[in-house]
Enzyme design. Structure first.
Site, PDB file in Angstrom:
ATOM      1  N   HIS A 156       0.843  -1.206   0.000  1.00 35.13           N
ATOM      2  CA  HIS A 156       0.000   0.000   0.000  1.00 35.13           C
ATOM      3  C   HIS A 156       0.877   1.255   0.000  1.00 35.13           C
ATOM      4  O   HIS A 156       0.455   2.303   0.486  1.00 35.13           O
ATOM      5  CB  HIS A 156      -0.941   0.048   1.216  1.00 35.13           C
ATOM      6  N   SER A 277      16.083  20.199 -17.144  1.00 32.65           N
ATOM      7  CA  SER A 277      14.920  21.032 -17.414  1.00 32.65           C
ATOM      8  C   SER A 277      15.379  22.279 -18.132  1.00 32.65           C
ATOM      9  O   SER A 277      16.473  22.781 -17.891  1.00 32.65           O
ATOM     10  CB  SER A 277      14.254  21.407 -16.094  1.00 32.65           C
ATOM     11  N   LYS A 283      17.158  20.497 -11.906  1.00 32.47           N
ATOM     12  CA  LYS A 283      16.487  19.237 -12.245  1.00 32.47           C
ATOM     13  C   LYS A 283      17.369  18.224 -12.947  1.00 32.47           C
ATOM     14  O   LYS A 283      18.186  18.541 -13.801  1.00 32.47           O
ATOM     15  CB  LYS A 283      15.284  19.526 -13.148  1.00 32.47           C
ATOM     16  N   GLU A 290      10.485   7.271 -17.301  1.00 31.41           N
ATOM     17  CA  GLU A 290       9.130   7.810 -17.509  1.00 31.41           C
ATOM     18  C   GLU A 290       8.592   7.385 -18.868  1.00 31.41           C
ATOM     19  O   GLU A 290       7.417   7.060 -19.020  1.00 31.41           O
ATOM     20  CB  GLU A 290       9.148   9.326 -17.418  1.00 31.41           C
TER      21      GLU A 290
END
Ligand code: ARG
Length: 457
Positions: A156, A277, A283, A290
Site C-alpha cells: 500500500h 529542465s 532538475k 518515464e
C-alpha cells in the site's frame, strides 16, 4: 499504372483510393520475408510440375537481385502497387517478363501476408527473448551486489517489512522470465505455415505444403485454409505478450522513478541517462524510465486496437486485416526499445545504502515484536495488539523500535527478555524470513545460484 485486376475494371483507380488503401508505406518492412516466401513458393511450384527448373532459377536470381536493391535502398516502392507483395511481384515481372507472371500461381495475397507475418514474428520473438535475457542477467548481477542492503518493503506504499534489496531485483527477474516463457509459448503457435491455403479454400495445384514448411523453417502447417487466412490470433497473442511485459517494465520504472526522487533518494541514475529542465537548473529527470512507463499505453492500445478489428469480422480474409500491421510493428519496436532502455538503466544505477539503511528498521520491525511474543506462546492476535501498542508508544515519543530498552518493552509484556533486543534489526528480521522464496540471506543466495545457472552466468 495497370493493376493486376485490370481485366474486370473499366476505369482507373481513384487517386484517393490508392492513397487510402495502400499499405506499402509500412508493410515494406516485410520485404525480406516476402522474398524468402516467394523463393520457397516457386520451389514448391517446381515440385508440383507447374514451373520448370529453368524458370525457377530465373525467378530466384531476379528475386535475389531485387533483395539486394532493397537492401541498398535502390528499390522504388510504388503506392499504386498497394503493398509489399505486389511491388515485389511487379518488379519481378518487369525483370523476367512472362516467367515472373507465373509466380502467383496457386497463391493469394491472403495466404501470402499471413506467411510473411509469421516468418517475421519468429525472428522478432527470438529477438525479444534475447533482450529479456540480457535484462535478466543484469538483474541477477545487480542482485549479487545488493544482498546486504536492507530496505523497507512497501505494501500500500506504506513501509511494511525489511527486505533485502536483492530480493526486489530477483522479483522482477521472475516476471521477465515468465514474460520470456509466454513469448516462447506463443512462438509455437506462430510457427505454422499458412502458405498453400490460397484465398480461402485451398489451392488447385498439387502443392506440397510440408515441403514449403521445411523450406521456410516452419515446424507445422496450418491445417485449415480458411483458418489460415482469417486468423490473426497469433498476432493478438504477441500483442498481449508485449502488453504484459510492458506492465512489468512500467511498474519497475515507476518504483525507480519514485526511488530516485529526493524524498526517497534510494537510487541514482547516471547523468548520461538523464535529462535536465529548460527552466529549473536543479532538475535531473529520469526521462528514460518515464517513457518506458508511458509507452506501455501504446502496448495496451495496440492490443485493444487489433481485438476491435477482429471482433465481428466475417470469417475469412477481409481488408480490415491490413490494420494488424501498424499496431504490431509499433508494439515490437516500442517493447524492444523499452527492454533495452531498462537494461541500461539498471546497469547504471547507484544505490544510496545509507539512506536505505536509515529508512529500514523501526516500525517495519513491528511484526517481529509480535512474532517474538508468539514464540513465547502468545496467540498471534493478542501479540499483534501488544505490538500495536508499542508502535503507538514509539510514534508518540518519537523513539525507534530498535532503540527501546528492555525495561520499556516489559511495560507492554513481561514475556520480553534480553534476547528480544538482539532480534530487533532489519537484517535479523529479513533473515528470519527463511521460507523457500523468502528474503533471508540464505534463501536469496540460493536463488541467485539458481538464477545464475538458468541464465548461463
Ligand atoms: N495488404 C494486404 C494486408 O495487409 C495484403 C492482403 C491483401 N489481400 C487482398 N485480397 N486484398 O492484409
Amino acid at each position: 499504372m495497370e493493376k493486376p485486376w485490370s481485366g474486370r475494371f473499366s476505369e482507373d483507380t481513384d487517386r484517393f483510393v490508392e492513397e487510402f488503401t495502400e499499405s506499402v508505406s509500412f508493410d515494406k518492412l516485410l520485404a525480406e520475408e516476402d522474398i524468402k516466401q516467394n523463393i520457397a513458393h516457386v520451389r514448391t511450384l517446381l515440385r508440383a510440375g507447374v514451373l520448370t527448373e529453368e524458370e525457377v532459377e530465373k525467378i530466384i536470381k531476379a528475386l535475389e537481385r531485387i533483395r539486394k536493391d532493397i537492401d541498398e535502398g535502390k528499390f522504388t516502392w510504388r503506392k499504386e502497387l498497394e503493398d509489399v507483395h505486389m511491388n515485389i511481384e511487379a518488379e519481378l515481372i518487369r525483370r523476367t517478363g512472362d516467367t515472373g507472371g507465373k509466380v502467383h500461381t496457386g497463391r493469394s495475397r491472403n495466404d501470402q501476408i499471413a506467411t510473411d507475418e509469421r516468418i517475421f514474428l519468429k525472428k522478432e520473438i527470438a529477438e525479444i527473448v534475447d533482450l529479456l535475457k540480457d535484462l535478466r542477467r543484469v538483474l541477477v548481477r545487480t542482485a549479487e551486489r545488493t544482498v546486504d542492503i536492507v530496505i523497507p518493503s512497501y505494501t500500500h506504499l506504506q513501509r511494511a517489512q525489511p527486505l533485502r534489496l536483492a530480493h526486489y531485483f530477483l522479483a522482477f527477474r521472475e516476471m521477465f522470465l515468465k514474460d520470456s516463457e509466454r513469448f516462447l509459448d506463443c512462438y509455437r503457435r506462430v510457427d505454422e505455415l499458412p502458405l498453400g491455403s490460397g484465398a480461402v479454400a485451398g489451392v488447385d495445384f498439387p502443392l506440397d505444403r510440408f515441403f514449403t514448411a521445411r523450406e521456410l523453417g516452419f515446424s507445422k502447417v496450418v491445417r485449415n485454409s480458411m483458418y489460415a487466412t482469417a486468423d490473426r490470433d497469433f498476432i493478438l497473442e504477441v500483442l498481449f505478450c508485449c502488453a504484459v511485459t510492458g506492465t512489468h517494465l512500467s511498474r519497475f520504472a515507476e518504483d525507480m522513478i519514485l526511488w530516485s526522487s529526493e524524498e526517497f533518494s534510494y537510487v541514482e541514475l547516471p547523468d548520461r541517462l538523464c535529462t535536465g529542465s529548460s527552466i529549473m537548473p536543479q532538475k535531473k529527470n529520469p526521462d528514460i524510465l518515464e517513457l518506458i512507463r508511458g509507452k506501455t499505453g501504446r502496448l495496451y492500445g495496440n492490443l485493444m486496437s487489433l481485438l476491435t478489428v477482429l471482433k465481428g469480422l466475417p470469417t475469412a480474409y477481409n481488408r480490415d486485416l491490413q490494420e494488424d500491421k501498424e499496431p504490431l510493428f509499433d508494439s515490437l519496436r516500442t517493447l524492444k526499445g523499452s527492454i533495452a532502455g531498462m537494461t541500461k538503466a539498471v546497469e547504471g544505477m547507484k544505490f544510496n545504502e545509507d539512506r536505505m539503511k536509515t529508512s529500514s528498521g523501526n516500525l517495519t520491525l513491528a511484526t517481529d515484536l509480535a512474532n517474538y511474543l508468539v514464540r513465547k506462546g502468545v496467540p498471534f492476535r493478542e501479540a499483534h495488539r501488544t505490538a500495536g501498542r508499542i508502535v503507538a508508544y514509539v510514534t508518540e515519543t518519537g523513539k525507534r523500535i530498535e532503540d527501546l530498552t528492555l525495561e520499556e518493552l516489559r511495560r507492554f509484556s513481561d514475556l520480553f527478555s534480553e534476547d528480544a533486543l538482539d532480534l530487533l534489526t532489519p537484517e535479523g528480521s529479513a533473515d528470519r524470513k527463511n521460507t523457500y522464496g523468502g528474503t533471508s540471506r540464505e534463501q536469496i543466495l540460493r536463488m541467485i545460484e539458481v538464477a545464475k545457472r538458468e541464465e548461463g552466468l
